[in-house]
Write an enzyme that holds these catalytic residues in place. Sequence first.
Site, PDB file in Angstrom:
ATOM      1  N   GLY A 168      14.745   0.328   4.283  1.00  0.00           N
ATOM      2  CA  GLY A 168      15.368   0.355   5.441  1.00  0.00           C
ATOM      3  C   GLY A 168      16.022  -0.827   5.830  1.00  0.00           C
ATOM      4  N   GLY A 169      16.101  -0.903   7.097  1.00  0.00           N
ATOM      5  CA  GLY A 169      16.721  -2.267   7.702  1.00  0.00           C
ATOM      6  C   GLY A 169      15.893  -3.462   7.337  1.00  0.00           C
ATOM      7  N   GLY A 403      48.568 -17.585  -8.319  1.00  0.00           N
ATOM      8  CA  GLY A 403      47.658 -17.612  -6.986  1.00  0.00           C
ATOM      9  C   GLY A 403      46.507 -18.032  -7.432  1.00  0.00           C
ATOM     10  N   ALA A 404      45.817 -17.819  -8.575  1.00  0.00           N
ATOM     11  CA  ALA A 404      44.629 -18.083  -9.163  1.00  0.00           C
ATOM     12  C   ALA A 404      44.578 -19.937  -9.074  1.00  0.00           C
ATOM     13  CB  ALA A 404      44.123 -17.421 -10.394  1.00  0.00           C
TER      14      ALA A 404
HETATM   15  C1  HXC Z   1       2.494   1.633   8.416  1.00  0.00           C
HETATM   16  C2  HXC Z   1       2.540   1.882   6.160  1.00  0.00           C
HETATM   17  C3  HXC Z   1       3.621   1.809   5.964  1.00  0.00           C
HETATM   18  C4  HXC Z   1       4.463   1.666   7.340  1.00  0.00           C
HETATM   19  C5  HXC Z   1       2.861   1.909   3.989  1.00  0.00           C
HETATM   20  N1  HXC Z   1       1.718   1.890   5.018  1.00  0.00           N
HETATM   21  N2  HXC Z   1       4.005   1.800   4.736  1.00  0.00           N
HETATM   22  N3  HXC Z   1       1.701   1.966   7.463  1.00  0.00           N
HETATM   23  N4  HXC Z   1       3.785   1.665   8.602  1.00  0.00           N
HETATM   24  N5  HXC Z   1       5.775   1.592   7.160  1.00  0.00           N
HETATM   25  C6  HXC Z   1       0.509   1.734   4.643  1.00  0.00           C
HETATM   26  C7  HXC Z   1      -0.070   3.381   3.987  1.00  0.00           C
HETATM   27  O1  HXC Z   1      -0.250   4.208   5.166  1.00  0.00           O
HETATM   28  C8  HXC Z   1      -1.249   2.669   3.253  1.00  0.00           C
HETATM   29  O2  HXC Z   1      -2.557   2.731   4.207  1.00  0.00           O
HETATM   30  C9  HXC Z   1      -0.776   1.439   2.872  1.00  0.00           C
HETATM   31  O3  HXC Z   1       0.014   1.099   3.627  1.00  0.00           O
HETATM   32  C10 HXC Z   1      -0.347   1.607   1.274  1.00  0.00           C
HETATM   33  O4  HXC Z   1       0.854   2.522   1.119  1.00  0.00           O
HETATM   34  P1  HXC Z   1       0.700   3.624  -0.060  1.00  0.00           P
HETATM   35  O5  HXC Z   1       1.825   4.732   0.481  1.00  0.00           O
HETATM   36  O6  HXC Z   1      -0.870   4.013  -0.364  1.00  0.00           O
HETATM   37  O7  HXC Z   1       1.309   2.880  -1.193  1.00  0.00           O
HETATM   38  P2  HXC Z   1       2.282   2.945  -2.195  1.00  0.00           P
HETATM   39  O8  HXC Z   1       1.897   4.310  -2.961  1.00  0.00           O
HETATM   40  O9  HXC Z   1       2.397   2.096  -3.295  1.00  0.00           O
HETATM   41  O10 HXC Z   1       3.784   3.369  -1.746  1.00  0.00           O
HETATM   42  C11 HXC Z   1       4.268   2.211  -0.905  1.00  0.00           C
HETATM   43  C12 HXC Z   1       5.575   2.831  -0.101  1.00  0.00           C
HETATM   44  C13 HXC Z   1       5.154   3.929   0.742  1.00  0.00           C
HETATM   45  C14 HXC Z   1       6.557   3.345  -1.081  1.00  0.00           C
HETATM   46  C15 HXC Z   1       6.240   1.605   0.460  1.00  0.00           C
HETATM   47  O11 HXC Z   1       4.022   3.364   1.574  1.00  0.00           O
HETATM   48  C16 HXC Z   1       6.301   4.256   1.726  1.00  0.00           C
HETATM   49  O12 HXC Z   1       7.127   5.086   1.548  1.00  0.00           O
HETATM   50  N6  HXC Z   1       5.961   3.801   3.208  1.00  0.00           N
HETATM   51  C17 HXC Z   1       7.026   4.099   4.085  1.00  0.00           C
HETATM   52  C18 HXC Z   1       8.085   3.316   3.995  1.00  0.00           C
HETATM   53  C19 HXC Z   1       8.856   3.601   4.918  1.00  0.00           C
HETATM   54  O13 HXC Z   1       9.570   4.611   5.378  1.00  0.00           O
HETATM   55  N7  HXC Z   1       9.080   2.505   6.032  1.00  0.00           N
HETATM   56  C20 HXC Z   1       9.860   2.713   6.874  1.00  0.00           C
HETATM   57  C21 HXC Z   1      11.421   2.481   6.708  1.00  0.00           C
HETATM   58  S1  HXC Z   1      12.502   2.385   8.037  1.00  0.00           S
HETATM   59  P3  HXC Z   1      -3.661   3.014   3.520  1.00  0.00           P
HETATM   60  O14 HXC Z   1      -4.752   2.694   4.801  1.00  0.00           O
HETATM   61  O15 HXC Z   1      -3.910   4.257   2.916  1.00  0.00           O
HETATM   62  O16 HXC Z   1      -4.323   1.797   2.572  1.00  0.00           O
HETATM   63  C22 HXC Z   1      12.183   0.700   8.518  1.00  0.00           C
HETATM   64  C23 HXC Z   1      13.195   0.711   9.530  1.00  0.00           C
HETATM   65  C24 HXC Z   1      13.421  -1.020   9.892  1.00  0.00           C
HETATM   66  O17 HXC Z   1      11.806   0.101   8.037  1.00  0.00           O
HETATM   67  C25 HXC Z   1      14.583  -0.962  10.641  1.00  0.00           C
HETATM   68  C26 HXC Z   1      14.923  -2.365  10.816  1.00  0.00           C
HETATM   69  C27 HXC Z   1      16.223  -2.494  11.713  1.00  0.00           C
END
Ligand code: HXC
Length: 513
Positions: A168-169, A403-404
């Site tokens: 994401g961002g 040009g290069a």
């Molecule tokens: C809160 C999170 C989290 C998140 C992971 N965790 N991402 N908690 N917010 N964004 C937590 C999980 O709940 C889990 O907690 C632990 O971290 C490990 O995650 P797993 O899923 O078990 O790990 P894995 O299987 O290795 O997968 C990793 C992952 C997946 C691919 C990153 O966790 C995932 O898809 N997370 C969400 C990603 C996402 O969509 N993020 C938001 C993006 S948008 P426990 O307690 O079970 O250990 C964004 C906007 C930013 O970031 C904008 C900025 C301008």
Amino acid sequence: MDKREELRRRQARIEAMGGPKRIERQHEMGKWTARERIQYLLDDDTFEEIGAHVTHRGTRFGMADVDAPADGVVTGYGRIHGRPVYVFAQDFTVLGGSLGEMHAAKICRVQDLAMKSGVPIIGLNDSGGARIQEGVDALNGYGEIFKRNTWASGVIPQITVIMGPSAGGAVYSPALTDVIVMVRHTAQMFITGPQVIQTVTGETVTAEALGGADTHLKRSGVAHLIADSDVEALDLVRKILSYLPANWMEEPPVAESGDPLGRSDVALATIVPDDPNKPYDVVGIIESVVDDRNFFPLQKGYADNLVVGLGRIGGRPVGIVANQPRVLAGTLDINASDKLARFVRFMDAFNIPLITLVDTPGYLPGTSQEYGGIIRHGAKVLYAYAEATVPKVTLILRKAYGGAYLAMCSRSLGADLVLAWPSAEIAVMGPDGAANIIFRRDIESSENPARTKAEKAEEYRQLFANPYVAASRGYIDDVIDPETTRAHLARALMILYNKHDERPKRHHGNIPV
Ligand code: HXC
């Protein structure tokens, strides 16, 4: 409880981060924890942590009871090669390294301190992105970080290592820094992940193919370096910093070597083939001129028709830009232009002189280049060279057409010194193309058009395809014996070392992006 004992208990809890199970899982994935990474990155026993006791203020979605040591990011300062640096490292074992309000505030704190002290900052990223439970507070945190990245750009070196997910961002803080290192297989960067892409466009792609290290090195140009492991990536950070000053007002560090400045190299006399259409590897020339043949390329694997990287001459860092005749004949295209312009601005920001080695037949022709905006992208190269105030030395090896010729740091664009090998050919275009245009009638009316064309091309070559016409006008300062290249470049850099140059005052330029 004894107060010191309480401190020790709290410290132990923070040290343990996400606990043994999650740490074990992190290790199984081939990744280190934030603390292990910092310990390896910094000189021994130099890490001082800041904000270890900070934790989140979330209450919703069950967060009130969640213990998040250091709020999932370890921040502080230490030393690399004895020189101070600030560092932050996200820890995937605590809430997936996700970024909430306080996690972001900790990163902003070290960004502010690094700026105030004029010291490089290194970010080790391993995060699930915005902490979903914290909603807009997490988004606001990203904004605060992006703003500081931008303000720090060109003031202090900012180096990022992607050591896990970056989705994401969240990818934009790294993208605003000077160098991105990615770890193969464990690091992935994308704006929208495979599932969203599948839903919206129907495309099927794995996370690795979409945003893995090789994708970003070879296809997108987002990554500058890739490593096979955490250790290798952290070694690369130490290496990059060895070339960079602490901030824009300091000179880059000198690393003396025993390599004599006057060292000549007979191999250079024959490295450029007589046949102008034959390729050769320009890296051989770069390695021959830098100290101890030690060249550190950046973005190797992306737009390989252009080589950029760091080396040292007489111990002082230099940035080297070179056309690569082995790939696309060394033509300039959109990707090479982007790579070149960004590198030149990086070097100029941090007082690193530039050496440009020229052997290019021109811009890559084609509708894809024109429709893709080669005009806009190519203009970045002109802008970056003309804007740069560091010492700029150009050496024309062979072809410098049209040009290069101008774009590759010509005299008119602001080169301080322009040298050429006897094999240099400076012309508006290649002899064949030129003959086709200016002798078209002679060729068409000839009994043997092919022979006439060859003769006319040779005539043109004799006249212009050499360095002496340009040298007679003063566009080239000297034609040198290739064997003595290192000595000439070393002397040129030495005389330019105290160069002072300024550009007109303004808010900022408007580089074509
Ligand atoms: C809160 C999170 C989290 C998140 C992971 N965790 N991402 N908690 N917010 N964004 C937590 C999980 O709940 C889990 O907690 C632990 O971290 C490990 O995650 P797993 O899923 O078990 O790990 P894995 O299987 O290795 O997968 C990793 C992952 C997946 C691919 C990153 O966790 C995932 O898809 N997370 C969400 C990603 C996402 O969509 N993020 C938001 C993006 S948008 P426990 O307690 O079970 O250990 C964004 C906007 C930013 O970031 C904008 C900025 C301008």
